[in-house]
Design an enzyme around this catalytic site. Sequence first.
Site, short mmCIF file in Angstrom:
data_model
loop_
_atom_site.label_atom_id
_atom_site.label_comp_id
_atom_site.label_asym_id
_atom_site.label_seq_id
_atom_site.Cartn_x
_atom_site.Cartn_y
_atom_site.Cartn_z
N CYS A 1 -3.99 -0.71 -2.25
CA CYS A 1 -4.13 0.74 -2.40
C CYS A 1 -4.14 1.06 -3.89
O CYS A 1 -3.25 0.62 -4.63
CB CYS A 1 -2.97 1.43 -1.69
SG CYS A 1 -2.78 3.18 -2.05
N CYS B 1 0.87 -1.17 0.00
CA CYS B 1 0.00 0.00 0.00
C CYS B 1 0.91 1.22 0.00
O CYS B 1 2.12 1.09 -0.17
CB CYS B 1 -0.98 -0.01 1.17
SG CYS B 1 -0.25 0.20 2.80
N CYS C 1 3.47 0.32 -8.44
CA CYS C 1 4.13 -0.90 -7.97
C CYS C 1 5.04 -1.45 -9.06
O CYS C 1 4.60 -1.66 -10.20
CB CYS C 1 3.07 -1.95 -7.59
SG CYS C 1 3.78 -3.40 -6.78
#
Length: 255
Positions: A192, A118, A199
């Site tokens: 998230c 997250c 990411c």
Amino acid sequence: MTLSRQAVPPFVQLAAHPLRWRLLNELAGSDFRVRELVTLVGEPQNLVSYHLRLLRGGGLVTTTRSSHDGRDSYYHLDLDRCSEALTGAGAALHPALRLSTAAPTFDPTGPLAVLFVCSGNSARSAIAEALLRRYTGGRIEVASAGSRPKPAMHPDTVRVLREEYGLDIADQSPRHLDDLAGHRFDAVITLCDKAREVCPEFDNNPRSIHWSIPDPAASKVADSYPIFQATAAEIDTRIRYLLPTLTVGSPAQRN
């Protein structure tokens, strides 16, 4: 012999349509936006949106507003609701077909590694890490990290894990995704919407899963603990349904 004229259970009516069944299958593994589902099922957006509305109306699918782009929404399959509906559908046909709701089992056949991500790594991903580690009893490697980690764990994260689940992470600190560069994971789970967009890709082509869960730490209410309780409960539910799928389609299994 008189045949029963019992109505077809709502779940059967909803799930029997081929496109709705495909949408349910995709959402069973991850939360998605409409445009992603359009790509996955290869059907026009207006048709996909229509069938998603029916699934929402039937209570099987819910939506959350994206924290990355407030004009967008993520769709989520309520697996608890599906379980209840399937149980009811079986019993409606014959009492002996009432499905069991026994807890899922987890029996890994080899080493597995799971990463939760997250933004701050001070609430959602830290809660997920602690809960998955508890469920698997140390049988797999579990880690969490943040794209923009906070200086310390949120006090309500520490509290909810201690009071609701008997877990102590008071000495744990948030860590940055960069600290895990070069690590190999079988599944990378973003919790998230913002973190999902940044990411990085990891070696070994891990399974990518997204859970669109609002940040409880972003709440402006004076007492945020009930929000943390609700967030932890949702993560706990998602992890229970994750467990039976962890060894399915993992890089180790594909190889």
